[in-house]
Enzyme design. Structure first.
Site, PDB file in Angstrom:
ATOM      1  N   LYS A  21       0.762  -1.222  -0.036  1.00 11.34           N
ATOM      2  CA  LYS A  21       0.050   0.178   0.086  1.00 11.34           C
ATOM      3  C   LYS A  21       0.971   1.293   0.004  1.00 11.34           C
ATOM      4  O   LYS A  21       0.698   1.988  -0.810  1.00 11.34           O
ATOM      5  CB  LYS A  21      -0.879  -0.138   1.407  1.00 11.34           C
ATOM      6  N   ARG A  26       2.950   6.193  -3.291  1.00 10.27           N
ATOM      7  CA  ARG A  26       4.217   6.885  -3.641  1.00 10.27           C
ATOM      8  C   ARG A  26       4.228   6.685  -5.108  1.00 10.27           C
ATOM      9  O   ARG A  26       4.646   7.691  -5.876  1.00 10.27           O
ATOM     10  CB  ARG A  26       5.461   6.309  -2.690  1.00 10.27           C
ATOM     11  N   ASP A 321       2.710  -0.939  12.319  1.00 12.23           N
ATOM     12  CA  ASP A 321       1.338  -1.438  11.804  1.00 12.23           C
ATOM     13  C   ASP A 321       0.692  -2.721  12.384  1.00 12.23           C
ATOM     14  O   ASP A 321      -0.415  -3.406  12.016  1.00 12.23           O
ATOM     15  CB  ASP A 321       0.889  -1.364  10.200  1.00 12.23           C
ATOM     16  N   ARG A 352      -5.951   2.592  18.377  1.00  5.62           N
ATOM     17  CA  ARG A 352      -5.672   0.992  18.172  1.00  5.62           C
ATOM     18  C   ARG A 352      -5.240   0.602  19.550  1.00  5.62           C
ATOM     19  O   ARG A 352      -4.874  -0.755  19.792  1.00  5.62           O
ATOM     20  CB  ARG A 352      -4.393   0.714  17.129  1.00  5.62           C
ATOM     21  N   ARG A 394      -6.992  -3.206  10.335  1.00 12.12           N
ATOM     22  CA  ARG A 394      -6.070  -4.179  10.807  1.00 12.12           C
ATOM     23  C   ARG A 394      -6.673  -4.828  12.054  1.00 12.12           C
ATOM     24  O   ARG A 394      -6.188  -5.990  12.335  1.00 12.12           O
ATOM     25  CB  ARG A 394      -4.729  -3.297  11.315  1.00 12.12           C
TER      26      ARG A 394
HETATM   27  C1  S3P Z   1       2.421   5.013   6.158  1.00 10.26           C
HETATM   28  C2  S3P Z   1       3.317   5.184   7.355  1.00 10.26           C
HETATM   29  C3  S3P Z   1       2.912   4.867   8.579  1.00 10.26           C
HETATM   30  C4  S3P Z   1       1.708   3.483   8.451  1.00 10.26           C
HETATM   31  C5  S3P Z   1       0.631   3.725   7.352  1.00 10.26           C
HETATM   32  C6  S3P Z   1       1.229   4.173   6.063  1.00 10.26           C
HETATM   33  C7  S3P Z   1       3.008   5.243   4.745  1.00 10.26           C
HETATM   34  O1  S3P Z   1       2.195   6.103   9.379  1.00 10.26           O
HETATM   35  O2  S3P Z   1       1.110   3.416   9.847  1.00 10.26           O
HETATM   36  O3  S3P Z   1      -0.281   2.573   7.426  1.00 10.26           O
HETATM   37  O4  S3P Z   1       2.780   4.848   3.769  1.00 10.26           O
HETATM   38  O5  S3P Z   1       3.984   6.404   5.010  1.00 10.26           O
HETATM   39  P1  S3P Z   1       2.945   6.811  10.140  1.00 10.26           P
HETATM   40  O6  S3P Z   1       4.452   6.752   9.504  1.00 10.26           O
HETATM   41  O7  S3P Z   1       2.505   8.046   9.674  1.00 10.26           O
HETATM   42  O8  S3P Z   1       2.908   6.436  11.623  1.00 10.26           O
END
Ligand code: S3P
Length: 438
Positions: A21, A26, A321, A352, A394
């Site tokens: 994801k 990105r 996560d 969470r 999750r």
């Molecule tokens: C993500 C960063 C994480 C993660 C999220 C996806 C990302 O959040 O929890 O599921 O793609 O940059 P944070 O880095 O803001 O904690």
């Protein structure tokens, strides 16, 4: 949608997890500001990533989707419009449930000569946005939001396109904040330097470097020099280790073997595997290739007996996560497991810490929750029961894999939440040996 899950016979076999994801978001965003046509192969095409596609389409980006082969295989061609090429959207952009969409896209929108408003679902409207708005404002972005920029809907007022250089100490360890600032930095007149809590998943840094942009990273600092244009690229997205982790946990809880193939094994995402090894799990990773700077490989899990462990603040970013799954495994492990330094969990799709505790307690387990973590003493015998997802993907999927351990059916209420990151979870649950009924 309420689904009954039963995995009394265990979960094991071979898993090809859904596409990553974080990397899909990105790849879509960077290709849309590239100066050419990029191809993203086998991306995640549901839930959160569709929110990103929807917003980018509203900003004038064309996506052509071609599906092929079996399952979810597809190739998406994205026609980039350059660093300054977004069109003013006709209507409000909707990031749905996706924090990554809202925070990263904020970096691409700040200071552009367009007026845009971005909103999201009820959960996203409660998640903190000041952490991205503050540095983007310091770069010259004129951004408003509820409670002085703390919460969405966010409004981006037109700017001149280019942004100011920035020297910023990151106050939270968050890949979304770091990436948002780096995305804005692609239009900075000067160097962007990030210090402070820079350790979090490093996909953005790796991608920018692999595309050939002037980003340098050392243990204390990330530096992005001014960029003239972003070349188009092709990227085949590997599997998502956070999605694979549900079945890694399921295999360990049920004493089965599991092989996960074509999975991202970036060390900033494999903290869960390091913790599992410490708990006594027989689990190994083998790198088979590197794509876009990302190590990709095979993860092999063998039956193991687990003991409790301490998970500390420094480890949290690399397993942010996977913490509900650590709780699930701690219940089966011998002795005490303590997770601390995990306040960030309060700002996820749900709080969470609370929803993880509710899940364990609704299956008659015992957990002690602190302000920044929890403690579980195992082994405990959980009982079949009902888990409320609370709209959190999750929690929904952790509830499902706990049915390997409860000797009966677990009903997950609101299982549809899982679709934001793992659209074919039920299909995989069944192919690995479980049963699922509506
Ligand atoms: C993500 C960063 C994480 C993660 C999220 C996806 C990302 O959040 O929890 O599921 O793609 O940059 P944070 O880095 O803001 O904690």
């Amino acid at each position: 949608m309420n689904i009954g899950f039963n995995a009394e016979k265990g979960l094991g076999g071979v898993l090809v997890p859904p596409a990553d994801k974080s990397l899909t978001h990105r790849a879509f965003m960077l290709s849309s500001i590239s100066s050419g046509t990029s191809t993203v192969i086998d991306p995640l095409k549901t839930g959160d990533c569709l929110s990103t596609i929807g917003c980018l389409k509203s900003l004038g980006i064309e996506f052509s989707i071609k599906s092929f082969g079996e399952g979810n295989r597809s190739e998406i061609t994205i026609h980039g419009r350059g660093l300054h090429g977004f069109r003013e959207p006709l209507n409000v952009l909707n990031a749905g449930n996706s924090g990554t969409t809202m925070r990263l896209l904020s970096g691409l929108l700040a200071g552009l000569p367009v007026y845009a408003v971005m909103t999201g679902d009820d959960s996203l409207l409660k998640r903190p946005m000041k952490r991205v708005i503050e540095p983007l404002r310091a770069m010259g972005g004129s951004i408003a939001g509820r409670d002085n920029g703390s919460y969405a809907p966010l409004t981006f007022l037109p700017g001149e396109g280019l942004l100011m250089p920035l020297d910023y100490e990151l106050p939270v360890s968050s890949a979304q904040v770091k990436s948002s600032v780096l995305f804005a930095g692609l239009r900075s007149k000067g160097t962007v330097v990030l210090t402070g809590k820079i350790h979090s998943r490093d996909h953005t840094e790796r991608m920018l470097k692999a595309i050939g942009l002037p980003v340098t990273v050392n243990g204390e600092m990330i530096k992005l020099e001014p960029v003239v244009e972003l070349p188009a690229f092709d990227f085949r997205i590997p599997g998502d280790i956070s999605s694979a982790s549900f079945f890694i946990a399921g295999a360990l809880l049920s004493g089965k073997e599991l092989k996960v193939i074509d999975c991202g094994i970036n060390p900033t995402r494999t903290g869960f595997i390091r913790v599992l090894k410490r708990m006594g799990a027989d689990i190994s990773t083998e790198e088979t290739e590197v794509r876009m700077g990302e190590p990709i490989g095979v993860i092999t899990v063998k039956p193991s007996s687990l003991s409790g462990t301490m998970v500390t603040e420094e480890e949290i970013p690399d397993l942010i996560d996977e913490i509900p799954l650590i709780a699930a495994l701690a219940v089966s492990a011998e002795g005490e497991t303590v997770v601390s330094g995990a306040e960030e969990l309060k700002h996820k799709e749900t709080d969470r810490l609370v929803t993880t505790a509710n899940m364990i307690e609704s299956l008659k387990g015992t957990i002690t929750v602190f302000n920044d973590g929890f403690m579980i003493t195992g082994p405990q015998r959980l009982k079949p029961g009902i888990v409320e997802s609370g709209g959190d993907h999750r929690i929904a999927m952790t509830g499902a894999v706990l049915s390997t351990f409860t000797g009966g059916t677990i009903v997950v209420n609101g299982f549809d939440a899982a679709a934001v990151s793992y659209p074919n979870f039920i299909e995989h649950f069944i192919s690995l040996g479980g049963k699922a009924d509506e």
